[in-house]
Design a protein around this motif. Structure first.
Motif, short mmCIF file in Angstrom:
data_model
loop_
_atom_site.label_atom_id
_atom_site.label_comp_id
_atom_site.label_asym_id
_atom_site.label_seq_id
_atom_site.Cartn_x
_atom_site.Cartn_y
_atom_site.Cartn_z
N TYR A 1 4.29 12.32 -9.83
CA TYR A 1 3.41 13.36 -10.38
C TYR A 1 3.41 14.65 -9.58
N ILE A 2 3.92 14.64 -8.34
CA ILE A 2 3.94 15.89 -7.57
C ILE A 2 5.37 16.38 -7.32
N LEU A 3 6.23 15.49 -6.79
CA LEU A 3 7.56 15.96 -6.40
C LEU A 3 8.47 16.21 -7.60
N VAL A 4 8.52 15.26 -8.53
CA VAL A 4 9.46 15.39 -9.65
C VAL A 4 9.15 16.59 -10.55
N PRO A 5 7.89 16.81 -10.97
CA PRO A 5 7.62 17.96 -11.84
C PRO A 5 8.00 19.29 -11.20
N ASN A 6 7.97 19.35 -9.87
CA ASN A 6 8.33 20.59 -9.20
C ASN A 6 9.79 20.64 -8.78
N GLY A 7 10.57 19.64 -9.18
CA GLY A 7 11.99 19.63 -8.85
C GLY A 7 12.26 19.44 -7.38
N LEU A 8 11.39 18.67 -6.70
CA LEU A 8 11.52 18.52 -5.25
C LEU A 8 11.89 17.10 -4.86
N SER A 9 12.57 16.36 -5.76
CA SER A 9 12.81 14.95 -5.43
C SER A 9 13.70 14.79 -4.20
N TYR A 10 14.43 15.86 -3.83
CA TYR A 10 15.25 15.75 -2.61
C TYR A 10 14.40 15.69 -1.35
N LEU A 11 13.09 15.99 -1.45
CA LEU A 11 12.22 15.94 -0.28
C LEU A 11 11.55 14.57 -0.10
N GLN A 12 12.00 13.58 -0.90
CA GLN A 12 11.26 12.32 -0.88
C GLN A 12 11.24 11.68 0.50
N THR A 13 12.37 11.72 1.23
CA THR A 13 12.41 11.02 2.52
C THR A 13 11.36 11.56 3.48
N ILE A 14 11.35 12.88 3.65
CA ILE A 14 10.42 13.44 4.64
C ILE A 14 8.98 13.30 4.18
N ALA A 15 8.76 13.47 2.86
CA ALA A 15 7.39 13.32 2.35
C ALA A 15 6.91 11.88 2.53
N PHE A 16 7.80 10.90 2.27
CA PHE A 16 7.39 9.49 2.37
C PHE A 16 7.11 9.10 3.82
N ILE A 17 7.94 9.60 4.75
CA ILE A 17 7.70 9.29 6.16
C ILE A 17 6.31 9.77 6.56
N LEU A 18 5.99 10.99 6.13
CA LEU A 18 4.68 11.58 6.42
C LEU A 18 3.56 10.70 5.89
N ILE A 19 3.72 10.32 4.61
CA ILE A 19 2.65 9.55 3.96
C ILE A 19 2.51 8.17 4.60
N ILE A 20 3.64 7.51 4.86
CA ILE A 20 3.56 6.15 5.41
C ILE A 20 2.93 6.18 6.80
N ALA A 21 3.33 7.15 7.64
CA ALA A 21 2.77 7.22 8.99
C ALA A 21 1.26 7.42 8.94
N ALA A 22 0.83 8.37 8.07
CA ALA A 22 -0.61 8.62 7.96
C ALA A 22 -1.33 7.41 7.40
N LEU A 23 -0.70 6.75 6.42
CA LEU A 23 -1.32 5.58 5.78
C LEU A 23 -1.55 4.46 6.79
N LEU B 1 0.82 -1.21 0.00
CA LEU B 1 0.00 0.00 0.00
C LEU B 1 0.86 1.26 0.00
N ALA B 2 1.98 1.22 0.74
CA ALA B 2 2.83 2.40 0.80
C ALA B 2 3.43 2.70 -0.58
N THR B 3 3.83 1.64 -1.28
CA THR B 3 4.35 1.84 -2.63
C THR B 3 3.28 2.41 -3.55
N ALA B 4 2.07 1.86 -3.42
CA ALA B 4 0.97 2.35 -4.25
C ALA B 4 0.69 3.82 -3.98
N ALA B 5 0.92 4.27 -2.75
CA ALA B 5 0.63 5.67 -2.42
C ALA B 5 1.79 6.60 -2.76
N THR B 6 3.04 6.14 -2.54
CA THR B 6 4.17 7.06 -2.69
C THR B 6 4.63 7.20 -4.13
#
Lengths: 270, 197
Positions: B62-84, B51-56
């Motif tokens: 579609y959100i992080l890469v187009p905005n050039g924010l791939s360096y934020l993946q760790t913190i964004a993923f932690i957020l998403i996984i915890a909420a998930l 499920l975490a892979t399906a969400a992240t």
């Protein structure tokens, strides 16, 4: 500069909104019945009721129709309170206590080896059936004492002795004893057989002065027909026994004992 | 099809998350005492990994890469996984109580499990597309399960042994046993080349 903050903050906001909505929409109603019953139980988690702990028992009473009088440590008071919470009539709780079917103390029997292994009954039993010369007897390392949550058991002169006034009859000790020496009997019964040796009389006599030799004198002495001798050891049916004491007087080896005589041997500090 | 088979086998045997990548060691040591709890934990981890892979994956692509924010993946993923994980727990409690009773005590442990975070990040590092990512997530979960189940067997044998010196009982002997298990998995290196190339 602002974009990363907005995006990560936005993800967090969306997640938190979803969680709040989920918590509201999928909220489970609080289990009032369970809470009321759990509050009445003693919380010792001893397992005497036959469930995994007080929580498990409260759940079983509330939802699976378990009986309300199974809590033995809580006794009649808890049964009444739990029944009141459930709205049913309380059934009587029979107080029980544990007795040790062995009298092989240091004066009566001897060790057959100088056991130096792990100092528990279970480990000693694994090593050639225990350190005692009687393979059925109390091993005296106190596995029962360690498992007792009420401090009702003491090792006195090499054997386990239960203090009837403290024991609540939860049966934890009876489960842990590797020789199955401890049984739970109703508190109204004061006489029990202090031996579990299934050896023939002559063999028992050789290793222990206090052992049951299977002579059946008690069987004849008992007017209630409560005693039967099977496998060379007497057993008393607690339903029939009236505590008259004729078997105690008639026993040639003193293998049938009363809990009063046994409790006296416990030092006051224990 | 062949690429999925390669991903699956390398996730389970070759790049086993516990024994080769050394992620998720906490549950590996903590929950492996009994077979049934080890199995329950692994099922929960597999479920959350998928499920975490399906969400992240979509959020990254579609959100992080187009905005050039791939360096934020760790913190964004932690957020998403915890909420998930929290969401899954609430949903399971409401709709599938039997599954909640089986997995419920393990779910809060998974919230901060590095193996789950590791799967989501490594999927992107490997450049997998969505389908490949999902296969890798499930395979990684199965690999985690394999390691947990095997190690719970090792551990019950070790715990039953009476001959371990006192200073070596508990965590030291467990870590040594884990190291030997890990070495045994090194034997799978080259299996993908041998099977598919």
């Amino acid at each position: 500069m602002l974009l990363p903050v907005v995006i990560v903050g936005g993800i967090g906001l969306v997640c938190s909104v979803i969680l709040v909505i989920a918590a509201k929409v999928m909220a489970m109603p609080a289990d009032e019945l369970f809470d009321a019953i759990r509050a009445e139980l003693p919380g010792a988690n001893c397992g005497a009721c036959g469930y995994a702990g007080c929580d498990d028992y409260a759940k079983a009473v509330a939802h699976s129709g378990a009986k309300t009088n199974l809590c033995i440590p809580g006794g009649a008071g808890t049964a009444a309170a739990v029944s009141a919470a459930m709205g049913v009539v309380a059934e009587e709780v029979k107080p029980q206590y544990a007795v040790v079917h062995c009298s092989g103390n240091c004066n009566a029997t001897e060790d057959s080896m100088d056991y130096q292994g792990k100092q528990t009954c279970a480990a000693s039993k694994m090593f050639y059936n225990g350190k005692g010369s009687c393979q059925f007897g109390c091993l005296g390392f106190g596995d029962c004492l360690n498992v007792c949550q009420y401090g009702a058991i003491a090792i006195v002169n090499g054997i386990a002795v239960v203090d009837k006034s403290v024991c609540v009859g939860c049966g934890m000790c009876s489960k842990v004893c590797p020789n199955h020496l401890i049984s739970i009997i109703p508190a109204t019964n004061t006489i029990y057989v202090g031996c579990s040796s299934k050896d023939k009389g002559a063999v028992t006599r050789k290793v222990c002065k206090n052992g049951c030799i299977g002579c059946k004198k008690c069987e004849k002495a008992c007017e209630q027909g409560a005693i039967t001798v099977t496998d060379n050891v007497a057993s008393i049916d607690p339903e029939k026994c009236i505590n008259c004491g004729k078997c105690v007087a008639g026993c040639p080896t003193g293998a049938i004992v009363t809990c009063e005589s046994r409790c006296e041997s416990i030092p006051v500090s224990a | 099809m062949k690429q999925f088979a390669i991903i699956l086998i390398s996730a389970v045997l070759l790049n086993n998350y516990v024994l080769s990548r050394f992620l998720g060691i906490c549950p590996f040591l903590g929950v492996s005492k009994k077979l049934d709890s080890a199995f329950g934990m692994s099922v929960a981890v597999t479920f959350v990994m998928a499920l975490a892979t399906a969400a992240t994956w979509p959020i990254y692509t579609y959100i992080l890469v187009p905005n050039g924010l791939s360096y934020l993946q760790t913190i964004a993923f932690i957020l998403i996984i915890a909420a998930l994980v929290q969401f899954i727990e609430i949903a399971l409690k409401k709709y599938i109580p039997s599954l909640h009773a089986a997995l419920g005590i393990y779910l809060p442990l998974i919230t901060t499990n590095c193996a789950v975070l590791g799967v989501t990040i490594l999927n992107l590092d490997e450049g997998y597309n969505f389908a490949e990512s999902m296969v890798n997530a499930v395979g990684s979960g199965l690999g985690f399960m394999l390691a947990m189940v095997l190690f719970s067997g090792v551990r019950s044998r070790v715990d039953a042994s009476k001959t371990i010196p006192k200073a070596y009982q508990g965590i030291p002997i467990t870590l040594t046993a884990a190291a030997i298990c890990s070495v045994s998995f090194m034997g799978f290196s080259g299996i993908v080349d041998g099977l598919f190339h």
